[in-house]
Design a protein around this motif. Structure first.
Motif, PDB file in Angstrom:
ATOM      1  N   ALA A 242       0.828  -1.208   0.000  1.00 64.37           N
ATOM      2  CA  ALA A 242       0.000   0.000   0.000  1.00 64.37           C
ATOM      3  C   ALA A 242       0.859   1.254   0.000  1.00 64.37           C
ATOM      4  N   ALA A 243       1.995   1.225   0.715  1.00 70.50           N
ATOM      5  CA  ALA A 243       2.897   2.379   0.696  1.00 70.50           C
ATOM      6  C   ALA A 243       3.427   2.630  -0.711  1.00 70.50           C
ATOM      7  N   LEU A 247       2.847   5.966  -3.053  1.00 65.05           N
ATOM      8  CA  LEU A 247       3.908   6.714  -3.740  1.00 65.05           C
ATOM      9  C   LEU A 247       3.576   6.874  -5.219  1.00 65.05           C
ATOM     10  N   GLY A 248       3.052   5.811  -5.820  1.00 63.78           N
ATOM     11  CA  GLY A 248       2.669   5.890  -7.234  1.00 63.78           C
ATOM     12  C   GLY A 248       1.583   6.913  -7.463  1.00 63.78           C
ATOM     13  N   ALA A 249       0.591   6.950  -6.566  1.00 67.33           N
ATOM     14  CA  ALA A 249      -0.488   7.933  -6.707  1.00 67.33           C
ATOM     15  C   ALA A 249       0.044   9.353  -6.579  1.00 67.33           C
ATOM     16  N   ASP A 461      -1.351  -6.676  -8.457  1.00 67.51           N
ATOM     17  CA  ASP A 461      -1.671  -8.043  -8.866  1.00 67.51           C
ATOM     18  C   ASP A 461      -0.774  -9.041  -8.139  1.00 67.51           C
ATOM     19  N   ALA A 462       0.531  -8.807  -8.187  1.00 59.81           N
ATOM     20  CA  ALA A 462       1.479  -9.743  -7.578  1.00 59.81           C
ATOM     21  C   ALA A 462       1.328  -9.796  -6.064  1.00 59.81           C
ATOM     22  N   ALA A 463       1.206  -8.644  -5.410  1.00 62.16           N
ATOM     23  CA  ALA A 463       1.078  -8.626  -3.954  1.00 62.16           C
ATOM     24  C   ALA A 463      -0.229  -9.283  -3.510  1.00 62.16           C
ATOM     25  N   SER A 464      -1.296  -9.089  -4.268  1.00 60.85           N
ATOM     26  CA  SER A 464      -2.577  -9.707  -3.916  1.00 60.85           C
ATOM     27  C   SER A 464      -2.517 -11.216  -4.049  1.00 60.85           C
ATOM     28  N   VAL A 493      -6.301   0.796   1.873  1.00 65.69           N
ATOM     29  CA  VAL A 493      -5.268   1.107   2.864  1.00 65.69           C
ATOM     30  C   VAL A 493      -4.318   2.178   2.342  1.00 65.69           C
ATOM     31  N   ALA A 494      -3.982   2.106   1.046  1.00 63.02           N
ATOM     32  CA  ALA A 494      -3.118   3.141   0.456  1.00 63.02           C
ATOM     33  C   ALA A 494      -3.780   4.512   0.556  1.00 63.02           C
TER      34      ALA A 494
END
Length: 605
Positions: A242-243, A247-249, A461-464, A493-494
């Motif tokens: 989520a962190a 950062l991406g957002a 996708d990968a983290a999920s 959460v992000a």
């Protein structure tokens, strides 16, 4: 009524007694081999792990949206306590993990393969290195590529050098490499080694809890203690990922503001960006376009390379080339000092600096270990521990060196030449500030936003999938509904982490990441101890112990009896007969009084 052949009188009873008195011995631990194929979990939902993790995560989401002020106050208090009492723990653990994995590679355990004794690496070295390269890329490198070296150049760590000088450039690159090279990848290597060794060498499921079997026993690892460990792994992945999404957002929002697609980008716009990208992730997961995501990820690597080459060619090329060897020299020269920075060495100023940089990074890397560790474990089957450590530490470190030399060098050069990128742009906007100095600035700005967006979707996708796997007893293919659930929760959460940070959204991301990573830091300590204990009983280690003892005794006996002219022969050891022993029944249905052969002393006894 059907009939069946009749056994000779007394034979069934004799066979039963024989098997009971002389059972067929299990395979010796020095010769044990894992089962062929991967030890995959059952795929059934672990209601305890998923239920506890889901309820707590949803409660956190509700708290964040309904009472962000109270959550901010509570997290601030927790962070202050951690920094005051346990900030040293993150600093010590990061360096301890570097020493640990280097010791594993250099020791007798370095020869142990992550698979069967005769198993070749699953992937060719070139492919393995390429995939390791992809693991070293991500939203973090895009966000901090310019921001970190430039930040340290303008405001060096407390008590070091004066800002915006030649020494400051040297310190900036050394500090950046300290945060992005050996230390983070040693942290990843601990979890990756434990999972790869347990799965491919011992035949265990791909669960964090399964790697604790040598330390706490299989029953506890599959019981309540193991479930707590897997829940903590889910939370670490949830907050760390989520962190990254936050950062991406921030970076996409900054690009939108520069391009004039939005006015002043506040938290509302950032939450909307997260919602849109999360919806894109859900669409990809529901449609099952795995090949599409893989294609996008590969495309992203090419686009990142194009961006780096563009900045290198049109930017300060000679300065960047000079920066590479200087960064390497500065890193190794200052490594001891950087690894020893704590609040005790610099007071409140150092404590604040560590919270924003070093401690945040170590916590962020620790929270990413379930995801990255599982990835590098999955692609490293058949490699030896020495090959694994060498590749995992060196390949991403080289990628980070080149990336930060290119983008950090471009940022430092622009600042040195009077552009004042650090003063005119936020941390998330400094990459765009550098690109404005070059031709095709608009095209490159759009390219950066596309890169970050794809990293967002593929990373979610990968983290999920990792969280879904932990929720379903280690299966490699978790159900689509569970994957989508964790992806949506991760996006929520992000958004909350950004809201908790208020005007300085980056602070909220950093603070909550440090808090969430603390429990899993303790899990990693246990994981390292468990791995070391597991390696002591590895079949290859046992064989070497048997061989050393047997050959030493044989040589002493040979020299004693025959001088230097003798040869070694392998034959059963002579032992005293064992009373009342019954040998297995031979084919001719006769029982012979024959004492079973003994065995050499087990070095583990």
């Amino acid at each position: 009524m059907s009939s069946s052949p009749t056994a000779p009188p007394g034979r069934g009873r004799r066979e039963s007694i024989t098997k009971r008195l002389n059972p067929i011995p299990s395979r010796h631990p020095a010769l044990a081999q894992p089962p062929v194929g991967e030890a995959e979990g059952t795929g059934r939902l672990d209601t305890v792990v998923f239920g506890v993790a889901a309820v707590v995560a949803l409660a956190f989401v509700a708290w964040g949206f309904l009472g962000s002020d109270s959550l901010s106050s509570a997290s601030g208090g927790a962070l202050t306590w951690i920094e005051t009492n346990l900030g040293w723990l993150f600093v010590v653990l990061a360096s301890a993990f570097v020493v640990f994995v280097l010791w594993l590679a250099a020791s007798r355990y370095g020869r142990i393969p992550l698979g069967r004794d005769d198993e070749a690496p699953e992937f060719r070295t070139v492919s393995w290195v390429a995939m390791m390269f992809s693991a070293g890329m991500g939203i973090g490198l895009m966000f901090y590529g310019v921001a970190e070296p430039l930040g340290h150049y303008v405001s060096p760590p407390p008590g070091t050098v004066e800002g915006e000088t030649a020494d400051a450039a040297r310190t900036a690159m050394a500090t950046t490499l300290f945060h992005w090279s050996l230390h983070p990848w040693a942290i990843y290597a601990v979890v990756g080694l434990a999972i790869a060794y347990g799965t491919f060498r011992r035949g265990r499921p791909q669960l964090i809890s399964a790697a604790f079997a040598p330390l706490i026993g299989r029953r506890r690892a599959e019981g309540p203690v193991g479930k707590v460990i897997d829940v903590l792994a889910i939370f670490a992945t949830l907050f760390g990922s989520a962190a990254s999404l936050g950062l991406g957002a921030l970076q996409i929002g900054s690009g939108m503001e520069i391009l004039g697609w939005a006015g002043d980008v506040g938290n509302g716009v950032l939450v909307a960006v997260i919602a849109v990208l999360t919806a894109a992730f859900v669409a990809s997961a529901v449609s099952g376009v795995a090949r599409g995501i893989q294609w996008l990820s590969n495309t992203n690597m090419v686009l990142a390379l194009v961006l780096a080459v563009f900045v290198f060619v049109v930017g300060p090329t000679v300065f960047i080339l000079n920066l590479v060897p200087e960064a390497i020299g500065a890193y190794f020269s200052d490594l001891g000092e950087m690894a020893g920075r704590t609040e005790a060495s610099g007071g409140d100023a150092m404590a604040e600096w560590l919270r924003g940089w070093t401690v945040f990074y170590w916590a962020w890397w620790i929270s990413w270990t379930p995801f990255v560790g599982l990835f590098i474990a999955r692609i490293s089957r058949g490699r030896t521990i020495r090959q694994f450590v060498t590749g995992v530490l060196l390949v991403p470190s080289v990628v980070s060196l080149v990336w930060f030399a290119v983008f950090g060098g471009a940022g430092i050069a622009a600042q040195r030449d009077g552009a004042d990128v650090a003063g005119q742009a936020t941390s998330e906007g400094q990459l765009f500030g550098v690109l404005e100095q070059y031709p095709l600035a608009t095209v490159m700005t759009v390219l950066v936003m596309v890169l970050v967006a794809i990293f967002f979707v593929s990373g979610a996708d990968a983290a999920s999938i990792v969280m879904g796997s932990l929720s379903e007893r280690g299966t490699l293919s978790p159900s689509r509904g569970i994957v989508v659930f964790w992806g949506v929760v991760m996006g929520a959460v992000a958004a909350i982490m950004l809201l908790v940070g208020g005007d300085d959204a980056l602070t909220g991301l950093q603070n909550l990441t440090i808090i969430a990573a603390l429990p899993f830091a303790l899990v990693m300590v246990g994981l390292a101890v468990s791995l070391a204990k597991d390696l002591r009983s590895d079949p290859m280690v046992l064989r070497r112990a048997y061989a050393t003892e047997a050959v030493e005794q044989a040589v002493v006996d040979g020299i004693t009896r025959h001088g230097e002219d003798f040869q070694l022969v392998v034959e059963p050891a002579a032992v005293d007969p064992v009373p009342n022993a019954v040998a297995p029944l031979p084919a001719e249905d006769r029982v012979r009084d024959e004492a079973p052969a003994g065995r050499p002393r087990d070095p583990r006894d």
